[in-house]
Design a protein around this motif. Structure first.
Motif, short mmCIF file in Angstrom:
data_model
loop_
_atom_site.label_atom_id
_atom_site.label_comp_id
_atom_site.label_asym_id
_atom_site.label_seq_id
_atom_site.Cartn_x
_atom_site.Cartn_y
_atom_site.Cartn_z
N TRP A 105 16.74 4.31 8.52
CA TRP A 105 17.70 3.66 9.41
C TRP A 105 17.47 4.08 10.86
O TRP A 105 17.48 3.25 11.76
N GLY A 108 14.19 2.44 12.09
CA GLY A 108 14.28 1.01 12.34
C GLY A 108 15.14 0.62 13.51
O GLY A 108 14.86 -0.39 14.18
N ASN A 109 16.17 1.39 13.81
CA ASN A 109 17.16 0.97 14.80
C ASN A 109 17.14 1.74 16.12
O ASN A 109 17.60 1.22 17.14
N ILE A 112 12.40 1.33 18.51
CA ILE A 112 11.91 -0.05 18.53
C ILE A 112 10.86 -0.18 19.63
O ILE A 112 11.13 0.15 20.78
N LYS A 181 15.95 -1.20 7.19
CA LYS A 181 17.40 -1.11 7.34
C LYS A 181 17.84 -1.55 8.74
O LYS A 181 18.67 -0.90 9.39
N LEU A 182 17.27 -2.64 9.21
CA LEU A 182 17.53 -3.09 10.58
C LEU A 182 18.91 -3.73 10.72
O LEU A 182 19.31 -4.56 9.90
N MET A 183 19.60 -3.37 11.78
CA MET A 183 20.80 -4.11 12.17
C MET A 183 20.34 -5.44 12.77
O MET A 183 19.19 -5.58 13.19
N SER A 185 20.99 -6.80 15.58
CA SER A 185 20.54 -6.66 16.98
C SER A 185 19.15 -6.05 17.05
O SER A 185 18.34 -6.43 17.90
N SER A 186 18.84 -5.11 16.14
CA SER A 186 17.51 -4.49 16.12
C SER A 186 16.45 -5.49 15.70
O SER A 186 15.35 -5.52 16.26
#
Length: 424
Positions: A105, A108-109, A112, A181-183, A185-186
Motif C-alpha cells: 500500500w 503503490g500510493n 509514484i 493496492k492503489l487508491m 487518485s493514485s
C-alpha cells in the motif's frame, strides 16, 4: 562520434535480466558511431547480485554516479525478507501478510511511479551540468523503474536534446500493477504520468509489438520495437549434454506461472514408461515458489527435481546448453501476452528444443514457432504436452533430439544495437 547519455538503474553488479539489455547495447554502440556515457545510482539497493557481470563492462566506458535514497533499505527494518521480494518485483501471490499488505500500500500510493522517485530531482540537477560539459544531444532513459523517465522529461524541458524513452516492461498495464493496492487518485496519477512521458519523449522503444500497439493508443510519437537478444555462445560448451532427459527452467517460477498440466503429464509418463522414469530430471534455476514445489510434490515428482537456486549469467548459459529441453512459462492472462522474457533469446541461441506454455496469442510463443525452435501450448493442454514430451523422449533415446532453428540472427545483440543506432 556522437555522445549518448544512458540513464539506467540496473547495472553490474546487479544481476537479473534487466541488466543485460543496456550492458550489451553499450558494448556495441561505438561500432555504429555513438559513444555511450552511462549514469547510474552510486549506492543502489539491488535485490540480486552477479559480480561476474562486472567483467563485461566495456573498458574505458565513462560511468557517472550520484547518490540515491532507497526507501527499501529503510523498510527492511520492518521485514528484510518481504522488502527484498517486493523490491525485486516478486509480489506475494497468495494471501499477503500484514507487513506485505502495508508495504504494498505504501509502495503503490506514496511512491509514484515507484520507490526510486527521490532520485529524479537530484539527477536532473546533476546531469544538467553533464549535458553542457559533454555536449550531449541524445538522452535515453530505460525503465522500470519508470521514475527514470521523469529524469529524461526534466532534462528535455531544460535543454534542446533528443529524449528516447525505453520501456523494458509496460507501465500501467503490467500484471502486478493491479496488485499495488492503489487508491483511485493514485491510479490516476500513474496514468497521467504515463501519458505525459509517452507524449513528451521524442521517441519510444518497446520490447514487444503488444506494448507498441498499447502505446500507440496514447501517443503519436515514433515507436520502435527493439527486443532483448543474445550474444554468440560457444556451442562447444553444451557438447556434453546432460545424460538424463533434462527439462530445465531458468528464472523466477512463482504461482502464476505454475505449469500444473506439465507436472501432470510428466507424472503420467513416469507411471507409464519405466525408461522415461529412469531418465527424467527436472532442473529449476532461480526463485521457485512454495506453491510450485507443492504441485510438484503432489504429483510425486519431488525425487526428479534439482533446485539449482540463483545462478550467475554465465552458469545459466552453460546449463541451458547442457539441457535436453528448455521450458518457457508465462502467466495465463491476456495482460501477459506481450511479455517476452529475456531468457527466450538465450534459449534460441542454445539451440535446444523449447517447450513454451503460456496464454493464448502469446507473442513469445509466436516467436518460437516463427523460428522453428520448439513447440507451444496453453496451460490446459495436458494431453498435447504429454504427446510431444514422449515424442522428444524417443528422439533423445535415439540420440537425435535437436532443432534446426531459422532466422534467429536478427536477435543477436549487435544486430539489435544497429537497429537502435538507426532509430537514434
Amino acid at each position: 562520434m556522437q555522445k549518448v547519455l544512458i540513464i539506467t538503474y540496473y547495472w553490474p553488479p546487479a544481476g537479473g535480466p534487466g541488466v543485460q539489455r543496456w550492458l550489451k547495447f553499450v558494448k556495441y554502440l561505438p561500432e555504429f558511431g555513438y559513444q555511450p556515457i552511462v549514469y547510474i545510482p552510486e549506492n543502489p539497493n539491488y535485490p540480486i547480485l552477479d559480480k561476474n557481470l562486472l567483467k563485461e563492462v566495456p573498458e574505458g566506458l565513462k560511468i557517472l554516479k550520484s547518490p540515491i535514497k532507497e526507501p527499501y533499505r529503510w523498510a527492511s527494518l520492518l521485514s528484510k525478507k518481504n522488502t527484498k521480494s517486493i523490491s525485486s518485483g516478486i509480489i506475494p501471490e497468495k494471501k499477503p501478510t500484514l507487513v506485505e499488505r502495508l508495504l504494498l500500500w505504501i509502495r503503490g500510493n506514496f511512491f509514484i511511479p515507484d520507490a526510486r522517485k527521490a532520485w529524479v530531482k537530484p539527477s536532473i540537477a546533476f546531469l544538467s551540468k553533464v549535458l553542457v560539459e559533454e555536449d550531449i544531444k541524445t538522452v535515453i532513459t530505460t525503465g522500470p523503474p519508470h521514475s527514470l523517465h521523469l529524469i529524461g522529461m526534466g532534462l528535455k524541458a531544460k535543454y534542446p536534446i533528443q529524449w528516447i524513452a525505453d520501456f523494458r516492461d509496460p507501465w500501467t498495464s503490467i500484471g502486478y500493477h493491479k496488485r499495488l493496492k492503489l487508491m483511485a487518485s493514485s491510479a490516476r496519477k500513474h496514468k497521467t504520468m504515463e501519458h505525459e512521458v509517452l507524449n513528451k519523449a521524442d521517441k519510444i522503444i518497446t520490447t514487444s509489438e503488444t506494448t507498441k500497439q498499447e502505446f500507440e493508443e496514447i501517443t503519436k510519437k515514433p515507436i520502435a520495437v527493439i527486443t532483448n537478444g543474445y550474444e554468440q555462445i560457444d556451442s562447444s560448451a553444451g557438447m556434453g549434454k546432460a545424460q538424463h532427459f533434462t527439462l530445465s527452467h531458468f528464472g523466477s517460477l512463482l504461482t502464476g506461472r505454475n505449469p500444473e498440466s506439465l507436472w501432470t503429464a510428466l507424472q503420467e509418463l513416469v507411471q507409464e514408461n519405466e525408461d522415461f522414469k529412469s531418465a527424467l530430471r527436472i532442473q529449476l534455476a532461480g526463485v521457485v515458489g512454495q506453491e510450485v514445489l507443492q504441485s510438484v510434490h503432489a504429483q510425486g515428482l519431488s525425487g526428479f527435481v534439482d533446485e539449482l537456486g540463483y545462478l550467475s549469467h554465465q552458469e545459466n548459459l552453460k546449463k541451458q546448453q547442457e539441457s535436453q529441453i528448455l521450458v518457457l512459462l508465462e502467466i495465463d492472462s491476456k495482460e501477459t501476452k506481450g511479455i517476452i522474457p529475456g531468457k527466450l533469446f538465450e534459449y534460441l541461441a542454445a539451440k535446444r528444443p523449447i517447450l513454451a506454455i503460456g496464454p493464448k496469442y502469446w507473442e513469445s510463443a509466436q516467436m518460437v514457432l516463427d523460428t522453428q525452435s520448439g513447440r507451444v501450448f496453453q496451460h490446459n493442454e495436458k494431453d498435447a504436452l504429454k504427446t510431444v514430451l514422449l515424442e522428444w523422449f524417443e528422439k533423445y533415446q535415439r540420440g537425435d533430439l535437436g532443432i534446426n532453428s531459422k532466422g534467429i540472427e536478427k536477435y543477436h545483440r549487435r544486430s539489435l544495437t544497429e537497429a537502435l543506432a538507426n532509430f537514434i
